[in-house]
Design a protein around this motif. Structure first.
Motif, PDB file in Angstrom:
ATOM      1  N   PHE A  75      13.428   0.021  21.689  1.00 19.79           N
ATOM      2  CA  PHE A  75      13.545  -1.391  21.310  1.00 19.79           C
ATOM      3  C   PHE A  75      13.119  -1.567  19.857  1.00 19.79           C
ATOM      4  CE2 PHE A  75      12.443  -5.794  20.762  1.00 19.79           C
ATOM      5  CZ  PHE A  75      13.585  -6.390  21.260  1.00 19.79           C
ATOM      6  N   ILE A  76      14.106  -1.727  18.996  1.00 18.39           N
ATOM      7  CA  ILE A  76      13.852  -1.878  17.558  1.00 18.39           C
ATOM      8  C   ILE A  76      14.723  -3.007  17.023  1.00 18.39           C
ATOM      9  CG2 ILE A  76      14.131  -0.787  15.288  1.00 18.39           C
ATOM     10  CD1 ILE A  76      13.502   1.887  16.581  1.00 18.39           C
ATOM     11  N   ARG A  77      14.104  -3.914  16.258  1.00 17.46           N
ATOM     12  CA  ARG A  77      14.835  -4.980  15.560  1.00 17.46           C
ATOM     13  C   ARG A  77      14.351  -4.990  14.117  1.00 17.46           C
ATOM     14  NH1 ARG A  77      18.645  -8.220  16.561  1.00 17.46           N
ATOM     15  NH2 ARG A  77      17.523 -10.133  16.121  1.00 17.46           N
ATOM     16  N   SER A  78      15.238  -4.779  13.181  1.00 17.06           N
ATOM     17  CA  SER A  78      14.830  -4.751  11.771  1.00 17.06           C
ATOM     18  C   SER A  78      15.002  -6.121  11.129  1.00 17.06           C
ATOM     19  CB  SER A  78      15.654  -3.714  11.006  1.00 17.06           C
ATOM     20  OG  SER A  78      16.999  -4.122  10.893  1.00 17.06           O
ATOM     21  N   HIS A  79      14.417  -6.283   9.948  1.00 14.28           N
ATOM     22  CA  HIS A  79      14.612  -7.511   9.176  1.00 14.28           C
ATOM     23  C   HIS A  79      14.630  -7.151   7.692  1.00 14.28           C
ATOM     24  CE1 HIS A  79      10.245  -7.119   9.808  1.00 14.28           C
ATOM     25  NE2 HIS A  79      10.147  -7.552   8.583  1.00 14.28           N
ATOM     26  N   PRO A  80      15.282  -7.978   6.878  1.00 20.83           N
ATOM     27  CA  PRO A  80      15.390  -7.666   5.451  1.00 20.83           C
ATOM     28  C   PRO A  80      14.024  -7.717   4.765  1.00 20.83           C
ATOM     29  CG  PRO A  80      16.930  -9.395   6.099  1.00 20.83           C
ATOM     30  CD  PRO A  80      16.001  -9.195   7.244  1.00 20.83           C
ATOM     31  N   ILE A  81      13.901  -6.946   3.698  1.00 22.17           N
ATOM     32  CA  ILE A  81      12.610  -6.871   3.006  1.00 22.17           C
ATOM     33  C   ILE A  81      12.217  -8.228   2.426  1.00 22.17           C
ATOM     34  CG2 ILE A  81      13.546  -6.134   0.773  1.00 22.17           C
ATOM     35  CD1 ILE A  81      10.808  -4.077   1.473  1.00 22.17           C
ATOM     36  N   SER A  82      13.214  -9.077   2.142  1.00 20.28           N
ATOM     37  CA  SER A  82      12.890 -10.410   1.618  1.00 20.28           C
ATOM     38  C   SER A  82      12.061 -11.204   2.629  1.00 20.28           C
ATOM     39  CB  SER A  82      14.179 -11.175   1.282  1.00 20.28           C
ATOM     40  OG  SER A  82      15.037 -11.218   2.400  1.00 20.28           O
ATOM     41  N   LYS A  83      12.391 -11.095   3.905  1.00 26.63           N
ATOM     42  CA  LYS A  83      11.598 -11.777   4.937  1.00 26.63           C
ATOM     43  C   LYS A  83      10.247 -11.084   5.124  1.00 26.63           C
ATOM     44  CE  LYS A  83      10.839 -14.746   8.316  1.00 26.63           C
ATOM     45  NZ  LYS A  83      10.483 -16.140   8.011  1.00 26.63           N
ATOM     46  N   ALA A  84      10.251  -9.770   5.021  1.00 26.73           N
ATOM     47  CA  ALA A  84       9.005  -9.017   5.211  1.00 26.73           C
ATOM     48  C   ALA A  84       7.975  -9.377   4.144  1.00 26.73           C
ATOM     49  CB  ALA A  84       9.292  -7.516   5.168  1.00 26.73           C
ATOM     50  N   LEU A 137       0.830  -1.213   0.000  1.00 28.71           N
ATOM     51  CA  LEU A 137       0.000   0.000   0.000  1.00 28.71           C
ATOM     52  C   LEU A 137       0.863   1.262   0.000  1.00 28.71           C
ATOM     53  CD1 LEU A 137      -2.748  -0.956   2.619  1.00 28.71           C
ATOM     54  CD2 LEU A 137      -3.016  -0.848   0.131  1.00 28.71           C
ATOM     55  N   ALA A 138       2.031   1.138   0.618  1.00 21.38           N
ATOM     56  CA  ALA A 138       2.928   2.299   0.699  1.00 21.38           C
ATOM     57  C   ALA A 138       3.907   2.354  -0.466  1.00 21.38           C
ATOM     58  CB  ALA A 138       3.700   2.261   2.031  1.00 21.38           C
ATOM     59  N   ARG A 139       3.881   1.385  -1.326  1.00 23.66           N
ATOM     60  CA  ARG A 139       4.731   1.312  -2.523  1.00 23.66           C
ATOM     61  C   ARG A 139       6.216   1.531  -2.188  1.00 23.66           C
ATOM     62  NH1 ARG A 139       0.595   4.570  -4.736  1.00 23.66           N
ATOM     63  NH2 ARG A 139       2.034   6.261  -5.222  1.00 23.66           N
ATOM     64  N   PRO A 140       6.875   0.491  -1.692  1.00 25.42           N
ATOM     65  CA  PRO A 140       8.299   0.608  -1.359  1.00 25.42           C
ATOM     66  C   PRO A 140       9.128   0.979  -2.586  1.00 25.42           C
ATOM     67  CG  PRO A 140       7.372  -1.411  -0.443  1.00 25.42           C
ATOM     68  CD  PRO A 140       6.325  -0.826  -1.348  1.00 25.42           C
ATOM     69  N   LYS A 141      10.110   1.855  -2.377  1.00 21.64           N
ATOM     70  CA  LYS A 141      11.040   2.213  -3.444  1.00 21.64           C
ATOM     71  C   LYS A 141      12.058   1.086  -3.613  1.00 21.64           C
ATOM     72  CE  LYS A 141      10.882   7.166  -2.365  1.00 21.64           C
ATOM     73  NZ  LYS A 141      11.646   8.296  -1.811  1.00 21.64           N
ATOM     74  N   ALA A 142      12.803   1.137  -4.718  1.00 22.74           N
ATOM     75  CA  ALA A 142      13.834   0.123  -4.951  1.00 22.74           C
ATOM     76  C   ALA A 142      14.905   0.171  -3.876  1.00 22.74           C
ATOM     77  CB  ALA A 142      14.455   0.339  -6.325  1.00 22.74           C
ATOM     78  N   THR A 143      15.022   1.310  -3.227  1.00 24.30           N
ATOM     79  CA  THR A 143      16.040   1.468  -2.176  1.00 24.30           C
ATOM     80  C   THR A 143      15.610   0.848  -0.848  1.00 24.30           C
ATOM     81  OG1 THR A 143      15.043   3.632  -1.827  1.00 24.30           O
ATOM     82  CG2 THR A 143      17.093   3.558  -3.110  1.00 24.30           C
ATOM     83  N   ALA A 144      14.380   0.389  -0.749  1.00 21.72           N
ATOM     84  CA  ALA A 144      13.879  -0.186   0.504  1.00 21.72           C
ATOM     85  C   ALA A 144      14.399  -1.616   0.655  1.00 21.72           C
ATOM     86  CB  ALA A 144      12.358  -0.161   0.519  1.00 21.72           C
ATOM     87  N   ARG A 145      15.380  -1.787   1.500  1.00 18.57           N
ATOM     88  CA  ARG A 145      15.992  -3.115   1.673  1.00 18.57           C
ATOM     89  C   ARG A 145      15.682  -3.746   3.034  1.00 18.57           C
ATOM     90  NH1 ARG A 145      20.215  -3.159  -2.173  1.00 18.57           N
ATOM     91  NH2 ARG A 145      19.239  -2.286  -4.015  1.00 18.57           N
ATOM     92  N   HIS A 146      15.308  -2.930   3.985  1.00 18.48           N
ATOM     93  CA  HIS A 146      15.033  -3.438   5.330  1.00 18.48           C
ATOM     94  C   HIS A 146      13.765  -2.786   5.883  1.00 18.48           C
ATOM     95  CE1 HIS A 146      18.917  -5.532   5.927  1.00 18.48           C
ATOM     96  NE2 HIS A 146      19.338  -4.638   5.057  1.00 18.48           N
TER      97      HIS A 146
END
Lengths: 99, 388
Positions: B191-200, B165-174
């Motif tokens: 408290f923040i833990r990120s994950h790669p866009i592939s998992k998302a 819905l937010a249309r990730p840009k090509a630069t969105a990797r995490h």
């Protein structure tokens, strides 16, 4: 995320807590104080419980260098620990809650 | 309500204030009658009476292993792991922001999420530090035994659907998710833990609105939490309020310092934990059980994060010989699998052990090298029983 106003309170409360909790009340919101008794235990309690339960501390069994690293990290997070109280707190933790 | 008044309202609600009041009382009225000489067990948390209180503030509760008897763990038995506590969120005021490396930053309310296609799946969550208390020498952190694990049926929406819905840009990797928890000081890190866009973007990764048929309870991150199946529990951010897409991994302390283990190829380096380990536990009989000699069933659960459990071998003679257990019960991509083995208990003492293997070629080890922060405990579980 949110930010509470505890930090400002944390600067005035340790003395109150250290005196008031000296004989050991309020490890957390419910139970008693689980920290081993010692003359510097009130100091440790006053330094730690503004932010978390005493149980978080009492269940650890760590060597001195690990305790020093944790205490310094907590000072960075705003724990009410002064250059004067730091060695007393580390000494308590390393001897009463050592491996 | 501004930040300060909100924070004050929150503060008035919390145990901290109770403690301050108690301190003031003590100053005026002398020492408490029940002066302590040793450790006292904290009182149970309402609704979680059977759980072990590892810490009352922030709230951290462990399920006794003997209680993990069902394929789906009821909410009142489900473990709780909070790095920080957070205030209860009014569902009608709930807002989720999606921003960062997107073409179309959006704000969603609970009803907006409910309008997306619903998904339901059974997922096991395990704390990265589950089993920390068994590490020698001791590692710093909550001293979990075996019970910082549980399995629930989660209903919600795919994270991918929300991100699109937010249309990730090509630069969105995490994906950098943030929750509404409250660090106790301005200096304490969020408290923040990120994950790669592939998992998302995987169809299993979801935003959960229900847990076992109820709105996600507050202690479990409700009204809205992230669910990153197969990964250590800390990836599944509670009280989710913001998803920021970024060109790189989040660099805060909960990525850069915590939730890291030594690399196998070079233990002087560490890596950020993702999948949980391949692991099994013996649930019944319990350690120390007094059994009637004769037919018995040994049973437990096995799980493997990004892997799939392919076998559980059981020993009834302390690891000298092994037999394949049957994998029984429902099979879900990211949930534990119940296993069982029929056994005839001869009179005497026995050591029962379980050892899981997974589709990634991982096996539970007989020992584990020191993990400085006490993660990855999956050493073969052994229970000692006596039959008469």
């Amino acid at each position: 995320m949110r930010r509470s106003v505890r930090a400002s309170l944390a600067t005035v409360l340790p003395a109150v807590l250290a005196v008031g909790f000296g004989a050991g009340l309020a490890g957390g919101q419910t139970g008693g104080n689980p920290l081993p008794p010692d003359e510097h235990m009130p100091l440790v309690l006053g330094a730690c419980i503004p932010c978390h339960s005493a149980e978080m501390v009492a269940q650890q069994r760590l060597d001195r260098s690990t305790w020093e690293a944790i205490v310094d990290r907590m000072i960075g997070y705003g724990a009410p620990i002064t250059p004067e109280t730091r060695p007393l707190i580390v000494q308590y933790l390393a001897t009463r809650l050592g491996p | 309500m501004n930040d300060r008044s909100r924070a004050l309202r929150e503060l008035s609600r919390r145990a901290f204030v109770v403690q301050v009041g108690a301190a003031a009382t003590l100053l005026g009225g002398g020492l408490p009658a029940r002066a302590q000489t040793g450790a006292a067990a904290p009182s149970p948390v309402p609704g979680k009476e059977k759980l072990i209180v590892r810490s009352p503030r922030p709230i951290n509760l462990e399920t006794p292993l003997r209680e993990l008897t069902t394929d789906v763990t009821p909410n009142d038995l489900f473990f709780v792991r909070n790095n920080y506590d957070g205030p209860v969120i009014d569902p009608s005021a709930y807002v989720l922001v999606v921003d960062g490396e997107v073409e179309n930053p959006i704000t969603l309310r609970l009803d907006d999420l409910r309008r997306l296609e619903a998904v339901t799946q059974t997922v096991t969550l395990e704390c990265a530090g589950n089993g920390r208390s068994f590490h020698k020498p001791p590692a710093a952190g909550l001293q979990w035994e075996h019970g910082a694990v549980g399995t629930a049926v989660w209903r919600g929406v795919r994270l991918a659907d929300v991100l699109r819905l937010a249309r990730p840009k090509a630069t969105a990797r995490h994906v950098v998710p943030d929750g509404n928890d409250a660090p106790p000081t301005p200096q304490a890190p969020d408290f923040i833990r990120s994950h790669p866009i592939s998992k998302a973007m995987e169809p299993h990764t979801m935003i959960a609105l229900e847990m076992n048929g109820q709105p996600v309870p507050h202690l479990h991150g409700g009204p809205v939490r992230l669910l990153v199946p197969g990964w250590v529990g800390s990836a599944s951010i509670k009280w989710l309020t913001k998803l920021t897409l970024a060109d790189k991994e989040w660099g805060g302390p909960f990525m850069a310092r915590s939730y890291r283990s030594p690399r196998v190829d070079d233990p002087s380096l560490t890596y950020s934990l993702q999948s949980v380990e391949c692991k099994s536990v013996v649930v019944a009989p319990s350690d120390g059980a007094q059994l009637t000699a004769g037919p018995q069933t040994i049973t437990g659960f096995a799980w493997a994060g990004e892997g799939t459990v392919v076998a559980v071998d059981v020993s009834t003679d302390g690891g000298q010989t092994w037999k394949a257990a049957s994998l029984v019960g429902p099979e879900h991509r990211y949930a534990w699998r119940r296993w069982e083995l029929a056994w005839t208990a001869a009179p005497g003492a026995h050591t029962l052990m379980a050892r899981a293997s997974d589709s990634l070629g991982r096996h539970q080890p007989a020992s584990r090298p020191r993990d400085p922060q006490g993660y990855r405990w999956n050493v073969i579980h052994a229970v000692r029983v006596n039959a008469a």
